[in-house]
Scaffold this motif. Structure first.
Motif, PDB file in Angstrom:
ATOM      1  N   TYR A 145       7.721  -4.290  -7.912  1.00 37.69           N
ATOM      2  CA  TYR A 145       6.400  -3.911  -7.423  1.00 37.69           C
ATOM      3  C   TYR A 145       6.532  -2.140  -7.557  1.00 37.69           C
ATOM      4  O   TYR A 145       5.450  -1.750  -8.283  1.00 37.69           O
ATOM      5  CB  TYR A 145       6.018  -4.300  -6.262  1.00 37.69           C
ATOM      6  N   ARG A 146       7.416  -1.738  -7.167  1.00 37.84           N
ATOM      7  CA  ARG A 146       7.490  -0.218  -7.225  1.00 37.84           C
ATOM      8  C   ARG A 146       7.312   0.165  -8.589  1.00 37.84           C
ATOM      9  O   ARG A 146       6.651   1.189  -9.018  1.00 37.84           O
ATOM     10  CB  ARG A 146       8.528   0.191  -6.364  1.00 37.84           C
ATOM     11  N   ASN A 147       8.270  -0.495  -9.339  1.00 36.51           N
ATOM     12  CA  ASN A 147       8.311   0.221 -10.988  1.00 36.51           C
ATOM     13  C   ASN A 147       7.072  -0.080 -11.559  1.00 36.51           C
ATOM     14  O   ASN A 147       6.657   0.503 -12.577  1.00 36.51           O
ATOM     15  CB  ASN A 147       9.269  -0.632 -11.903  1.00 36.51           C
ATOM     16  N   LEU A 148       6.099  -1.405 -11.322  1.00 34.42           N
ATOM     17  CA  LEU A 148       4.920  -1.588 -11.640  1.00 34.42           C
ATOM     18  C   LEU A 148       3.977  -0.163 -11.252  1.00 34.42           C
ATOM     19  O   LEU A 148       3.149   0.282 -12.426  1.00 34.42           O
ATOM     20  CB  LEU A 148       4.246  -2.761 -11.268  1.00 34.42           C
TER      21      LEU A 148
ATOM     22  N   GLU B 283       0.867  -1.255  -0.023  1.00 37.34           N
ATOM     23  CA  GLU B 283       0.038   0.120   0.021  1.00 37.34           C
ATOM     24  C   GLU B 283       0.808   1.363   0.203  1.00 37.34           C
ATOM     25  O   GLU B 283       0.559   2.165  -0.787  1.00 37.34           O
ATOM     26  CB  GLU B 283      -1.019  -0.097   1.133  1.00 37.34           C
ATOM     27  N   TYR B 284       1.872   1.409   0.797  1.00 42.09           N
ATOM     28  CA  TYR B 284       2.958   2.528   0.845  1.00 42.09           C
ATOM     29  C   TYR B 284       3.439   2.615  -0.501  1.00 42.09           C
ATOM     30  O   TYR B 284       3.711   3.768  -1.089  1.00 42.09           O
ATOM     31  CB  TYR B 284       3.912   2.187   1.882  1.00 42.09           C
TER      32      TYR B 284
ATOM     33  N   ARG C 244       2.044   2.363 -14.173  1.00 40.65           N
ATOM     34  CA  ARG C 244       0.912   2.797 -13.993  1.00 40.65           C
ATOM     35  C   ARG C 244       0.583   4.134 -13.965  1.00 40.65           C
ATOM     36  O   ARG C 244      -0.242   4.932 -14.673  1.00 40.65           O
ATOM     37  CB  ARG C 244       0.034   1.939 -12.922  1.00 40.65           C
ATOM     38  N   LYS C 245       1.291   4.546 -12.871  1.00 40.78           N
ATOM     39  CA  LYS C 245       1.094   6.285 -12.844  1.00 40.78           C
ATOM     40  C   LYS C 245       1.814   7.009 -13.962  1.00 40.78           C
ATOM     41  O   LYS C 245       1.007   8.154 -14.621  1.00 40.78           O
ATOM     42  CB  LYS C 245       1.676   6.762 -11.477  1.00 40.78           C
ATOM     43  N   ALA C 246       2.714   6.518 -14.791  1.00 35.41           N
ATOM     44  CA  ALA C 246       3.228   7.054 -16.083  1.00 35.41           C
ATOM     45  C   ALA C 246       2.322   7.117 -16.918  1.00 35.41           C
ATOM     46  O   ALA C 246       2.119   8.164 -17.681  1.00 35.41           O
ATOM     47  CB  ALA C 246       4.442   6.408 -16.239  1.00 35.41           C
TER      48      ALA C 246
ATOM     49  N   CYS D  64       4.779   5.661  -4.938  1.00 35.71           N
ATOM     50  CA  CYS D  64       5.789   4.895  -5.827  1.00 35.71           C
ATOM     51  C   CYS D  64       7.107   5.823  -6.470  1.00 35.71           C
ATOM     52  O   CYS D  64       7.935   5.229  -6.918  1.00 35.71           O
ATOM     53  CB  CYS D  64       5.023   4.513  -7.059  1.00 35.71           C
ATOM     54  N   GLU D  65       7.085   7.074  -6.229  1.00 34.47           N
ATOM     55  CA  GLU D  65       8.100   7.817  -6.785  1.00 34.47           C
ATOM     56  C   GLU D  65       9.275   8.007  -5.671  1.00 34.47           C
ATOM     57  O   GLU D  65      10.126   8.629  -6.057  1.00 34.47           O
ATOM     58  CB  GLU D  65       7.625   9.568  -6.877  1.00 34.47           C
TER      59      GLU D  65
END
Length: 286
Positions: A228-231, A187-188, A235-237, A193-194
Motif C-alpha cells: 500500500y505504501r509503495n502504491l 490515511e497515514y 502515485r506521488k511519483a 508515503c515517503e
C-alpha cells in the motif's frame, strides 16, 4: 470457476461481465488512469477505495476515480456477477463537453464511492449496459455514436440520483474497530508515503502489535502495508514526473526509496512504464 460472459471495447470505453463462484480478491492493477463503474448484478463484496471499505450488494453501483487505489474482496457468499465499465478521459471528455454533459472529472470527483440505485434506475442501468454490449458486439452503422449516447444516459442517471439524495446519508462505510484502525493507518501511509518506518514502528505508532497490524491490514485491503505504501509512492511519483523538474534520482530520494533501482522496479510494476518512459509519454501528450 471464473467465466467471462462478454468483453467488448472501442476507443475510450471497455466493458466486460465476469461471473465467479470461487473466492476472489483483485490482483494488479490497483490504480489506473481510467474512470471505473462497477455494477454488482449478483452477490456481495467488500470494496476498498483509498482509505475506506464499503459493503456492496446486488444492485449497487461503485464509482472509482482516476488514480484511486482500490480493490474488491469477498464478503459472504463466494458467487458474484459484475459488469465493469472503464472510461478514458482523454477520449470521452471532448464529446461529453460538446453534448453539454458534466465532465468525468466532476462526476467521479464528487460522487466516487457506492451509489444506491432505485429499482427503476437499476433496470434502466442494466438495459443501457446490455445495449452498449450489443452495439459493440454487432458494430452496426454509427455504433460508436449510439454507445456514447447510452453512456451519457448512464452518467445522467448517476448525477440525478446524487442530486436527489444529496441531503440523505451516503452509503455507510464498514465501521468495525478493525476497519477503523486500518483506515487510520492507510490515511497515514497516504499522507506520509515517503516515510521508511518499519512495520514494527508503524504498529507502535498506532498502539497495536506488529502481527495484528499485518493481519488486519491485509484482511481489509488485500494489500500488505508495504504494498500500500509503495502504491502511494508511485502515485506521488507520477505527479512529480509530470509536474516537476526533479530528476528521477531526486524523486526516488524524496519518496524514501532505498535506491533508484528499487524505485524504477516498483514504478514499472504499478505504472506499466519506467519513470523516464512515463515522463516522456506525458510530455509528448501535452
Amino acid at each position: 470457476m471464473e467465466k467471462t460472459v462478454f468483453s467488448e471495447s472501442m476507443e475510450g470505453i471497455v466493458i466486460d461481465e465476469v461471473v465467479r463462484d470461487q473466492e476472489y480478491s483483485m490482483t494488479m492493477k490497483h490504480f489506473h488512469d481510467t474512470y471505473e463503474l462497477y455494477f454488482l448484478l449478483e452477490g456481495e463484496r467488500y470494496y476498498f477505495i483509498e482509505k475506506e471499505t464499503y459493503y456492496v450488494k446486488t444492485g449497487d453501483l461503485v464509482l472509482v476515480n482516476r488514480e484511486q487505489v482500490h480493490k474488491t474482496s469477498q464478503a459472504g457468499c463466494k458467487t458474484h456477477d459484475r459488469i465493469l465499465l472503464q472510461l478514458s478521459q482523454r477520449v470521452l471528455e471532448p464529446w461529453l463537453k460538446s453534448a453539454g454533459m458534466y465532465s468525468l472529472e466532476k462526476i467521479f470527483g464528487d460522487y466516487y464511492g457506492v451509489i444506491k440505485l432505485s429499482d427503476t434506475e437499476w433496470e434502466e442501468m442494466k438495459n443501457l449496459l446490455l445495449g452498449i454490449r450489443n452495439e459493440l458486439e454487432h458494430r452496426a452503422d454509427k455504433y460508436e455514436l449510439m454507445v456514447r449516447f447510452m453512456l451519457s444516459q448512464i452518467l445522467l442517471i448517476i448525477c440525478r440520483n446524487r442530486k436527489r439524495n444529496v441531503v440523505k446519508e451516503m452509503p455507510p462505510t464498514v465501521q468495525t474497530a478493525k476497519h477503523g484502525k486500518v483506515h487510520e493507518v492507510a490515511e497515514y501511509l497516504t499522507v506520509h508515503c515517503e516515510t521508511g518506518e518499519s512495520l514494527e514502528a508503524l504498529a507502535e505508532r498506532f498502539f497495536i502489535s506488529k502481527s495484528y497490524l499485518s493481519r488486519i491490514f491485509r484482511e481489509v485491503t488485500s494489500f500488505s502495508v508495504n504494498e500500500y505504501r509503495n502504491l502511494a509512492r508511485v502515485r506521488k511519483a507520477r505527479e512529480l514526473l509530470a509536474n516537476s523538474d526533479y530528476s528521477i534520482t531526486e524523486i526516488s530520494d524524496i519518496l524514501g526509496f532505498e535506491s533508484v533501482t528499487y524505485f524504477e522496479r516498483i514504478f514499472k510494476k504499478h505504472a506499466a512504464a519506467t519513470p523516464s518512459g512515463y515522463r516522456k509519454a506525458f510530455q509528448l501528450a501535452k
